[in-house]
Design an enzyme around this catalytic site. Structure first.
Site, PDB file in Angstrom:
ATOM      1  N   CYS A 174     -30.613  13.891  23.655  1.00  0.00           N
ATOM      2  CA  CYS A 174     -30.243  13.979  22.238  1.00  0.00           C
ATOM      3  C   CYS A 174     -31.286  13.211  21.432  1.00  0.00           C
ATOM      4  O   CYS A 174     -31.475  12.006  21.625  1.00  0.00           O
ATOM      5  CB  CYS A 174     -28.848  13.412  21.991  1.00  0.00           C
ATOM      6  SG  CYS A 174     -28.463  13.304  20.227  1.00  0.00           S
TER       7      CYS A 174
ATOM      8  N   HIS B  12     -24.862  13.115  11.417  1.00  0.00           N
ATOM      9  CA  HIS B  12     -25.794  12.446  10.517  1.00  0.00           C
ATOM     10  C   HIS B  12     -25.440  12.753   9.069  1.00  0.00           C
ATOM     11  O   HIS B  12     -24.957  13.829   8.751  1.00  0.00           O
ATOM     12  CB  HIS B  12     -27.245  12.843  10.808  1.00  0.00           C
ATOM     13  CG  HIS B  12     -27.481  14.323  10.859  1.00  0.00           C
ATOM     14  ND1 HIS B  12     -27.151  15.089  11.942  1.00  0.00           N
ATOM     15  CD2 HIS B  12     -28.000  15.172   9.942  1.00  0.00           C
ATOM     16  CE1 HIS B  12     -27.466  16.342  11.715  1.00  0.00           C
ATOM     17  NE2 HIS B  12     -27.976  16.436  10.496  1.00  0.00           N
TER      18      HIS B  12
HETATM   19  P1  5GP Z   1     -29.153  19.236   9.903  1.00  0.00           P
HETATM   20  O1  5GP Z   1     -29.731  20.566   9.526  1.00  0.00           O
HETATM   21  O2  5GP Z   1     -28.730  19.195  11.354  1.00  0.00           O
HETATM   22  O3  5GP Z   1     -28.068  18.774   8.965  1.00  0.00           O
HETATM   23  O4  5GP Z   1     -30.310  18.195   9.681  1.00  0.00           O
HETATM   24  C1  5GP Z   1     -31.179  17.773  10.689  1.00  0.00           C
HETATM   25  C2  5GP Z   1     -32.307  17.043   9.996  1.00  0.00           C
HETATM   26  O5  5GP Z   1     -33.014  16.315  10.970  1.00  0.00           O
HETATM   27  C3  5GP Z   1     -33.308  17.980   9.300  1.00  0.00           C
HETATM   28  O6  5GP Z   1     -33.373  17.665   7.918  1.00  0.00           O
HETATM   29  C4  5GP Z   1     -34.612  17.694  10.037  1.00  0.00           C
HETATM   30  O7  5GP Z   1     -35.746  17.715   9.190  1.00  0.00           O
HETATM   31  C5  5GP Z   1     -34.376  16.311  10.628  1.00  0.00           C
HETATM   32  N1  5GP Z   1     -35.103  16.062  11.856  1.00  0.00           N
HETATM   33  C6  5GP Z   1     -35.243  16.904  12.922  1.00  0.00           C
HETATM   34  N2  5GP Z   1     -35.981  16.339  13.885  1.00  0.00           N
HETATM   35  C7  5GP Z   1     -36.323  15.091  13.422  1.00  0.00           C
HETATM   36  C8  5GP Z   1     -37.097  14.014  13.992  1.00  0.00           C
HETATM   37  O8  5GP Z   1     -37.619  14.082  15.101  1.00  0.00           O
HETATM   38  N3  5GP Z   1     -37.225  12.896  13.234  1.00  0.00           N
HETATM   39  C9  5GP Z   1     -36.668  12.792  11.991  1.00  0.00           C
HETATM   40  N4  5GP Z   1     -36.872  11.650  11.326  1.00  0.00           N
HETATM   41  N5  5GP Z   1     -35.937  13.770  11.432  1.00  0.00           N
HETATM   42  C10 5GP Z   1     -35.760  14.914  12.141  1.00  0.00           C
HETATM   43 ZN    ZN Z   2     -26.821  11.842  20.184  1.00  0.00          ZN
END
Ligand code: 5GP
Ligand code: ZN
Length: 116
Positions: free
Chosen positions: A4, A98
């Site tokens: 993860c 998150h």
């Molecule tokens: P979701 O679409 O799941 O709500 O948001 C996931 C977020 O995680 C996205 O905005 C994406 O840019 C961010 N994200 C994905 N991989 C990484 C990473 O390796 N590092 C960071 N800092 N953010 C990430």
């Molecule tokens: Zn996790």
């Protein structure tokens, strides 16, 4: 949880630009920011989303960190949007709970956009 990404960031094994940290949560800048301020707050423990039996204490820490992150990032006064994507229809792409804190420019009134 193994494999993860956000567990890795929470434990420090994967690097991220940390904004805030306490015993329960860590906040770091999104790697692909969609607004001038785009910070994510995660619990260090693994939960898939808000429906995954998250303890009240963890929810409290997660959301108490929101105004703190906004203050650190300089958007407490100008305003910011808080988003939690839960599951497939919300297009949650990382399966570790998150909270998105987004700000730094005026946003449109609409909160959602649906794919066709
Ligand atoms: P979701 O679409 O799941 O709500 O948001 C996931 C977020 O995680 C996205 O905005 C994406 O840019 C961010 N994200 C994905 N991989 C990484 C990473 O390796 N590092 C960071 N800092 N953010 C990430
Ligand atoms: Zn996790």
């Amino acid at each position: 949880m193994e494999d993860c990404l956000f567990c890795g960031i929470g434990s420090g094994d994967v690097s991220a630009k940390k904004v805030y940290e306490d015993e329960i949560v860590v906040a770091f800048d999104d790697i692909a920011p969609q607004s001038p301020v785009h910070t994510l707050i995660i619990p260090k423990e693994h939960y898939k989303h808000l429906g995954d039996g998250v303890p009240a204490e963890t929810l409290q820490s997660l959301f108490s960190a929101v105004p703190e992150v906004a203050r650190i990032k300089g958007v407490a006064e100008t305003g910011y949007r808080v988003i939690v994507n839960n599951g497939a229809d919300a297009n949650q792409t990382v399966g570790h709970l998150h909270v998105h804190v987004m700000g730094g420019r005026a946003m449109s009134h609409g909160m959602v956009s649906f794919s066709e």
